[in-house]
Design a protein around this motif. Sequence first.
Motif, PDB file in Angstrom:
ATOM      1  N   HIS A  72       1.147  -1.247  -0.188  1.00 12.28           N
ATOM      2  CA  HIS A  72      -0.159  -0.144  -0.107  1.00 12.28           C
ATOM      3  C   HIS A  72       0.643   1.570   0.357  1.00 12.28           C
ATOM      4  CE1 HIS A  72      -3.432  -2.232   0.575  1.00 12.28           C
ATOM      5  NE2 HIS A  72      -2.980  -3.169   1.357  1.00 12.28           N
ATOM      6  N   PRO A 326      -6.120  -3.335  -9.323  1.00 12.33           N
ATOM      7  CA  PRO A 326      -7.331  -3.570  -8.053  1.00 12.33           C
ATOM      8  C   PRO A 326      -5.912  -3.159  -6.402  1.00 12.33           C
ATOM      9  CG  PRO A 326      -6.372  -5.829  -9.514  1.00 12.33           C
ATOM     10  CD  PRO A 326      -6.477  -4.565 -10.847  1.00 12.33           C
ATOM     11  N   GLU A 327      -5.402  -3.441  -7.506  1.00 19.86           N
ATOM     12  CA  GLU A 327      -4.583  -2.770  -5.639  1.00 19.86           C
ATOM     13  C   GLU A 327      -4.074  -1.549  -5.254  1.00 19.86           C
ATOM     14  OE1 GLU A 327      -0.871  -4.044  -9.047  1.00 19.86           O
ATOM     15  OE2 GLU A 327      -2.800  -4.817  -8.709  1.00 19.86           O
ATOM     16  N   ARG A 329      -6.984   0.320  -6.053  1.00 21.53           N
ATOM     17  CA  ARG A 329      -8.531   0.508  -5.310  1.00 21.53           C
ATOM     18  C   ARG A 329      -8.073   0.093  -4.024  1.00 21.53           C
ATOM     19  NH1 ARG A 329     -13.279  -0.818  -4.187  1.00 21.53           N
ATOM     20  NH2 ARG A 329     -14.598  -0.358  -5.056  1.00 21.53           N
ATOM     21  N   GLU A 330      -7.476  -1.156  -3.619  1.00 20.85           N
ATOM     22  CA  GLU A 330      -7.628  -1.802  -2.346  1.00 20.85           C
ATOM     23  C   GLU A 330      -6.739  -0.856  -1.418  1.00 20.85           C
ATOM     24  OE1 GLU A 330      -5.269  -5.199  -3.051  1.00 20.85           O
ATOM     25  OE2 GLU A 330      -7.014  -6.328  -4.097  1.00 20.85           O
ATOM     26  N   THR A 331      -5.782   0.021  -2.000  1.00 20.44           N
ATOM     27  CA  THR A 331      -5.156   1.146  -0.806  1.00 20.44           C
ATOM     28  C   THR A 331      -6.511   1.961  -0.471  1.00 20.44           C
ATOM     29  OG1 THR A 331      -2.738   0.376  -2.159  1.00 20.44           O
ATOM     30  CG2 THR A 331      -3.444   2.577  -0.363  1.00 20.44           C
ATOM     31  N   ALA A 333      -9.973   1.611  -0.773  1.00 18.52           N
ATOM     32  CA  ALA A 333     -10.645   0.861  -0.179  1.00 18.52           C
ATOM     33  C   ALA A 333     -10.018   1.430   1.269  1.00 18.52           C
ATOM     34  CB  ALA A 333     -10.960   0.068  -0.572  1.00 18.52           C
ATOM     35  N   LEU A 334      -8.829   0.684   1.969  1.00 17.65           N
ATOM     36  CA  LEU A 334      -8.551   0.002   3.506  1.00 17.65           C
ATOM     37  C   LEU A 334      -8.200   1.762   3.686  1.00 17.65           C
ATOM     38  CD1 LEU A 334      -5.749  -1.841   3.763  1.00 17.65           C
ATOM     39  CD2 LEU A 334      -5.364   0.485   4.717  1.00 17.65           C
TER      40      LEU A 334
END
Length: 417
Positions: A72, A326-327, A329-331, A333-334
Amino acid sequence: MKTVVLGAGIAGISTAWYLLQQGHEVTVIDRAEAAAMETSFANAGQLSYGYTTPWAAPGIPAKAAKWLFRQHSPLILKADGSLFQLQWLMQMLQNCTTERYQTNKERMVRISEYSREMFRRFEAETGMDFEGRKKGTLQIFRSTKEVEAAEKDIEVLAEYGVPYQRLKPEECLQHEPALHHALGKIAGALHLPNDATGDCHLFASRLKNLCEAKGAVFKFGHAVERFEHNGKQIQAVYAGGERFEAERFVCALGSFSRTVLADLGLKLPIYPVKGYSLTLPVTDGNEAPVSTILDETYKVAITRFDKRIRVGGMAELSGYGLSLPPERRETLALVVNDLYPKGGDLEKAEFWTGLRPMTPDSTPIIGAAGFNNLFLNTGHGTLGWTMSLGSAKITADLVCGITPEVRSDDLALSRYA
């Protein structure tokens, strides 16, 4: 005077507005099908006058080296196969000295503070609604190490007279009540009361309508093809199969300023730094942010609009691609889920990416360049929204031969000569 503005993002439309106010006949050309559809479309939303600071700073190379190997990470570096990327990185490293940092910081603060004043005047004149708020920015730190490191930033704020307030974790709730879920993760914070927020795309779209009401012509779906010139003066620009003559030309094409003007022999040190954002609907206003929160650990901003939350961040140096891994987006969202777990609906979030036009010294390029009737307003990096009206007014004054209200001679492309 007939003037062509290249670019219908926030920089170009704002420049058109001030040119119209000074009596110009303005045509705005853009390859997109509507106003502010690229970098200005879904940025983080904060008008961060107090958070104006160069990327290139003492200690940044060591920090960047650590970030590159972190999950991240706020910084992603991928070779794009160009020599320019390496040259740009080297120039940026050369700006990571105390002396250059101070010089660049002063320039940036000068533009941002002027832009804040221009926003004040603009809102008083037009009363435009762009979902703006004037509740400041809350920068949160997740560790005592980050709190201690912030003291250097605070020294700079004090030096430039920017109001600020140090906060203990529980004091954050005075500004952002919904952070009660995350108090145990916050070691301290800094509040910048003069900062504001707003939807850049909404502002630019409505400003475009105001410009049209004043007589501006917008040519969308018109990609720039070539220029007609005599070596000293540009006579016309060809775009979308049409020829546009003018007495003055302004380039406000963001990251594409470099590629478009390369045919004129101009070498703009602007690299496209990719950023990402999520926009999600508010599900519970009492559990959502009030203004803008900057998470220092992840370098992610969370901003509240009327019925939406915008989450933006990261800096990826990988060329002009617009893929949406997608990774990333994950950051985002986290971070928003960690701080505001009940504020918005992540399942309905819109994922977006845009290219920020970054110079090695983080300062935009404003002023004449190469030809006696060509002017630039580009290279604002992550602060295009913050600096928009100030930069535009400076540019319009220079085009008209008027001395700007703030110093501008050190903002031109010539500083890289």
